[in-house]
Scaffold this motif. Sequence first.
Motif, PDB file in Angstrom:
ATOM      1  N   ILE A 170      29.029  47.884  52.458  1.00 17.86           N
ATOM      2  CA  ILE A 170      29.845  48.910  51.804  1.00 17.86           C
ATOM      3  C   ILE A 170      28.934  49.952  51.171  1.00 17.86           C
ATOM      4  O   ILE A 170      27.929  49.606  50.547  1.00 17.86           O
ATOM      5  N   ASN A 171      29.284  51.221  51.310  1.00 22.93           N
ATOM      6  CA  ASN A 171      28.589  52.266  50.573  1.00 22.93           C
ATOM      7  C   ASN A 171      29.311  52.440  49.234  1.00 22.93           C
ATOM      8  O   ASN A 171      30.405  53.007  49.167  1.00 22.93           O
ATOM      9  N   VAL A 172      28.714  51.917  48.192  1.00 28.38           N
ATOM     10  CA  VAL A 172      29.389  51.854  46.893  1.00 28.38           C
ATOM     11  C   VAL A 172      29.688  53.245  46.345  1.00 28.38           C
ATOM     12  O   VAL A 172      30.748  53.479  45.749  1.00 28.38           O
ATOM     13  N   HIS A 173      28.788  54.169  46.563  1.00 23.43           N
ATOM     14  CA  HIS A 173      29.024  55.534  46.086  1.00 23.43           C
ATOM     15  C   HIS A 173      30.270  56.125  46.748  1.00 23.43           C
ATOM     16  O   HIS A 173      31.197  56.582  46.062  1.00 23.43           O
ATOM     17  N   GLN A 174      30.277  56.094  48.079  1.00 21.24           N
ATOM     18  CA  GLN A 174      31.394  56.709  48.805  1.00 21.24           C
ATOM     19  C   GLN A 174      32.715  55.970  48.615  1.00 21.24           C
ATOM     20  O   GLN A 174      33.767  56.579  48.468  1.00 21.24           O
ATOM     21  N   HIS A 175      32.626  54.648  48.680  1.00 20.15           N
ATOM     22  CA  HIS A 175      33.849  53.874  48.880  1.00 20.15           C
ATOM     23  C   HIS A 175      34.413  53.221  47.627  1.00 20.15           C
ATOM     24  O   HIS A 175      35.564  52.797  47.609  1.00 20.15           O
ATOM     25  N   MET A 188      37.978  50.177  53.146  1.00 16.85           N
ATOM     26  CA  MET A 188      37.360  51.091  52.184  1.00 16.85           C
ATOM     27  C   MET A 188      37.499  52.544  52.608  1.00 16.85           C
ATOM     28  O   MET A 188      37.525  53.437  51.774  1.00 16.85           O
ATOM     29  N   THR A 189      37.572  52.772  53.911  1.00 16.31           N
ATOM     30  CA  THR A 189      37.657  54.148  54.413  1.00 16.31           C
ATOM     31  C   THR A 189      39.109  54.598  54.579  1.00 16.31           C
ATOM     32  O   THR A 189      39.350  55.762  54.914  1.00 16.31           O
ATOM     33  N   LEU A 190      40.059  53.694  54.377  1.00 15.99           N
ATOM     34  CA  LEU A 190      41.460  54.005  54.671  1.00 15.99           C
ATOM     35  C   LEU A 190      42.330  54.112  53.421  1.00 15.99           C
ATOM     36  O   LEU A 190      43.483  54.514  53.500  1.00 15.99           O
ATOM     37  N   ILE A 191      41.776  53.713  52.269  1.00 17.50           N
ATOM     38  CA  ILE A 191      42.545  53.743  51.022  1.00 17.50           C
ATOM     39  C   ILE A 191      42.302  55.092  50.336  1.00 17.50           C
ATOM     40  O   ILE A 191      41.190  55.615  50.355  1.00 17.50           O
ATOM     41  N   ARG A 192      43.330  55.626  49.737  1.00 15.36           N
ATOM     42  CA  ARG A 192      43.204  56.928  49.066  1.00 15.36           C
ATOM     43  C   ARG A 192      42.353  56.812  47.802  1.00 15.36           C
ATOM     44  O   ARG A 192      42.128  55.721  47.284  1.00 15.36           O
ATOM     45  N   ASP A 193      41.928  57.942  47.292  1.00 12.99           N
ATOM     46  CA  ASP A 193      41.229  57.971  46.013  1.00 12.99           C
ATOM     47  C   ASP A 193      42.118  57.342  44.939  1.00 12.99           C
ATOM     48  O   ASP A 193      43.315  57.657  44.846  1.00 12.99           O
ATOM     49  N   GLY A 194      41.528  56.475  44.142  1.00 13.12           N
ATOM     50  CA  GLY A 194      42.290  55.839  43.065  1.00 13.12           C
ATOM     51  C   GLY A 194      43.234  54.760  43.539  1.00 13.12           C
ATOM     52  O   GLY A 194      44.070  54.291  42.768  1.00 13.12           O
ATOM     53  N   GLY A 195      43.114  54.362  44.807  1.00 18.31           N
ATOM     54  CA  GLY A 195      43.995  53.322  45.348  1.00 18.31           C
ATOM     55  C   GLY A 195      43.534  51.927  44.973  1.00 18.31           C
ATOM     56  O   GLY A 195      42.599  51.742  44.176  1.00 18.31           O
ATOM     57  N   ARG A 196      44.227  50.941  45.581  1.00 21.59           N
ATOM     58  CA  ARG A 196      43.967  49.546  45.202  1.00 21.59           C
ATOM     59  C   ARG A 196      43.809  48.699  46.455  1.00 21.59           C
ATOM     60  O   ARG A 196      44.493  48.912  47.450  1.00 21.59           O
ATOM     61  N   ASN A 216      32.802  53.909  43.888  1.00 17.18           N
ATOM     62  CA  ASN A 216      32.604  54.683  42.672  1.00 17.18           C
ATOM     63  C   ASN A 216      33.289  56.052  42.767  1.00 17.18           C
ATOM     64  O   ASN A 216      34.187  56.379  41.991  1.00 17.18           O
ATOM     65  N   ARG A 217      32.891  56.853  43.749  1.00 19.85           N
ATOM     66  CA  ARG A 217      33.463  58.190  43.873  1.00 19.85           C
ATOM     67  C   ARG A 217      34.957  58.133  44.200  1.00 19.85           C
ATOM     68  O   ARG A 217      35.741  58.981  43.782  1.00 19.85           O
ATOM     69  N   LYS A 218      35.321  57.133  44.953  1.00 26.28           N
ATOM     70  CA  LYS A 218      36.725  56.975  45.354  1.00 26.28           C
ATOM     71  C   LYS A 218      37.593  56.473  44.200  1.00 26.28           C
ATOM     72  O   LYS A 218      38.817  56.507  44.255  1.00 26.28           O
ATOM     73  N   HIS A 219      36.955  55.967  43.150  1.00 26.64           N
ATOM     74  CA  HIS A 219      37.682  55.461  41.987  1.00 26.64           C
ATOM     75  C   HIS A 219      38.611  54.320  42.423  1.00 26.64           C
ATOM     76  O   HIS A 219      39.783  54.224  42.038  1.00 26.64           O
ATOM     77  N   LEU A 220      38.060  53.448  43.269  1.00 25.00           N
ATOM     78  CA  LEU A 220      38.855  52.398  43.912  1.00 25.00           C
ATOM     79  C   LEU A 220      38.946  51.164  43.023  1.00 25.00           C
ATOM     80  O   LEU A 220      37.986  50.808  42.344  1.00 25.00           O
ATOM     81  N   GLU A 221      40.086  50.525  43.064  1.00 24.70           N
ATOM     82  CA  GLU A 221      40.258  49.263  42.343  1.00 24.70           C
ATOM     83  C   GLU A 221      40.306  48.125  43.365  1.00 24.70           C
ATOM     84  O   GLU A 221      41.119  48.151  44.279  1.00 24.70           O
ATOM     85  N   ILE A 222      39.440  47.131  43.207  1.00 26.67           N
ATOM     86  CA  ILE A 222      39.391  46.001  44.136  1.00 26.67           C
ATOM     87  C   ILE A 222      39.757  44.735  43.371  1.00 26.67           C
ATOM     88  O   ILE A 222      39.195  44.470  42.304  1.00 26.67           O
ATOM     89  N   ARG A 223      40.688  43.980  43.914  1.00 24.25           N
ATOM     90  CA  ARG A 223      41.112  42.740  43.249  1.00 24.25           C
ATOM     91  C   ARG A 223      41.049  41.571  44.217  1.00 24.25           C
ATOM     92  O   ARG A 223      41.601  41.646  45.313  1.00 24.25           O
ATOM     93  N   GLY A 224      40.436  40.494  43.809  1.00 27.84           N
ATOM     94  CA  GLY A 224      40.501  39.253  44.579  1.00 27.84           C
ATOM     95  C   GLY A 224      41.798  38.529  44.285  1.00 27.84           C
ATOM     96  O   GLY A 224      42.495  38.833  43.308  1.00 27.84           O
ATOM     97  N   CYS A 225      42.132  37.572  45.120  1.00 29.18           N
ATOM     98  CA  CYS A 225      43.351  36.782  44.915  1.00 29.18           C
ATOM     99  C   CYS A 225      43.069  35.366  45.411  1.00 29.18           C
ATOM    100  O   CYS A 225      42.924  35.148  46.610  1.00 29.18           O
ATOM    101  N   TRP A 226      42.962  34.434  44.473  1.00 27.36           N
ATOM    102  CA  TRP A 226      42.569  33.073  44.831  1.00 27.36           C
ATOM    103  C   TRP A 226      43.707  32.084  44.540  1.00 27.36           C
ATOM    104  O   TRP A 226      44.162  31.982  43.404  1.00 27.36           O
TER     105      TRP A 226
END
Length: 366
Positions: free
Chosen positions: A291-296, A268-276, A298-308
């Motif tokens: 996880i700090n949802v605000h920092q990591h 969460m701390t290593l991915i760029r803003d808007g990363g995946r 929401n504000r980071k505009h991060l996309e998280i995807r699971g893979c099953w």
Amino acid sequence: MGIVAAVMPAPRAPVELREFPEPSLAPGSALLRTLYSEVCGTDVHVWHGRLAGVPFPIIPGHVSVGVADKIRGDIRAVDGRRIVEGDTLVFFDVHRTCGRCRACTVTRTPTRCEARRVYGITDSAAEGLFGGWAQAIYLEPGVSIAVLPAGVPPETYISGGCGLITAVHIIDRAAITLGDTVLVQGVGAVGLSAIALARLAGAAQVIAFGAPADRLALAREMGADRVVDITATNDEERREVVRQETGGYGVDVAIEAAGSARAVEEAMTLIRDGGRYVIAGHYTDAGPSSINVHQHINRKHLEIRGCWGSEVGHFVRALRLLERHHASIPWHAIGARSYGLGDLNQALADAEAMRIPKALVQPRSG
Ligand SMILES: [Zn+2]
Ligand SMILES: [Zn+2]
């Protein structure tokens, strides 16, 4: 003379050899003479009782390769080719996906179909030869089968094994753009293939975090530009590596193949803003991540995807990739050592202690 298989009778119980009668073959089924199967991280989890819904006793070994010994009726490979006795075959371990349930039809998430079963994991030995740690495997009607592409050695296929098929799915989910910097966390069989495929998908730079040293060396051979030993660095040192490599912005895409709750926090701390971020290593419950949802997110505009899990398409495309790239990408080096059926307690111990990237099972050796 029966067919010998290595059976996992219960969690934590030693693997033992049992003899099975040759199955009577239903129309549309086949009996495979096993050349190779594998011991993967999932088998170690299953052995520890960490995976729910395993119908012990089981014959482990979910991905395997063998020769068609006996065939009943007209069997077609996934490409429509008619299969004949003597063909070297591989098959997709997931079977009985129903195609009718809500997951299969409405939400289009067939890897979450409740009817699906997996050779070597959710098929009981009480039902017969449904696992690769055996001299023969029963391919029931409806299993997705392919002929191993000419030129691909069976050892190479199984060394890529389930990790390669999983990695194909991961790269789909990662949606890498040409020129991306990709971080892969974990250099087990899944992470190693993910490194190679991220490269093929157009990443300009691949960074790998993991351990031990011999696997990091292999990570380099699979295409990583920079490898970082997580046992020899702290969080701040690893953050500094990513800063250096990305001009301070962070990686475009991170892939989790480590199975560690701490790895998720770190990414969460290593991915760029808007990363995946694609999370694929938590096949069993490794506990909560903080996880700090605000920092990591929401504000980071991060996309998280699971893979099953994986689908037939991932298996088929893995074969195409092996056919094209097996000579230049060293998948064969992942399967470091082969074990006979009598040595699989040792193989599990070696896999657990990470003494080798992957143990191969050779049921007819010795
Ligand atoms: Zn596996
Ligand atoms: Zn279904």
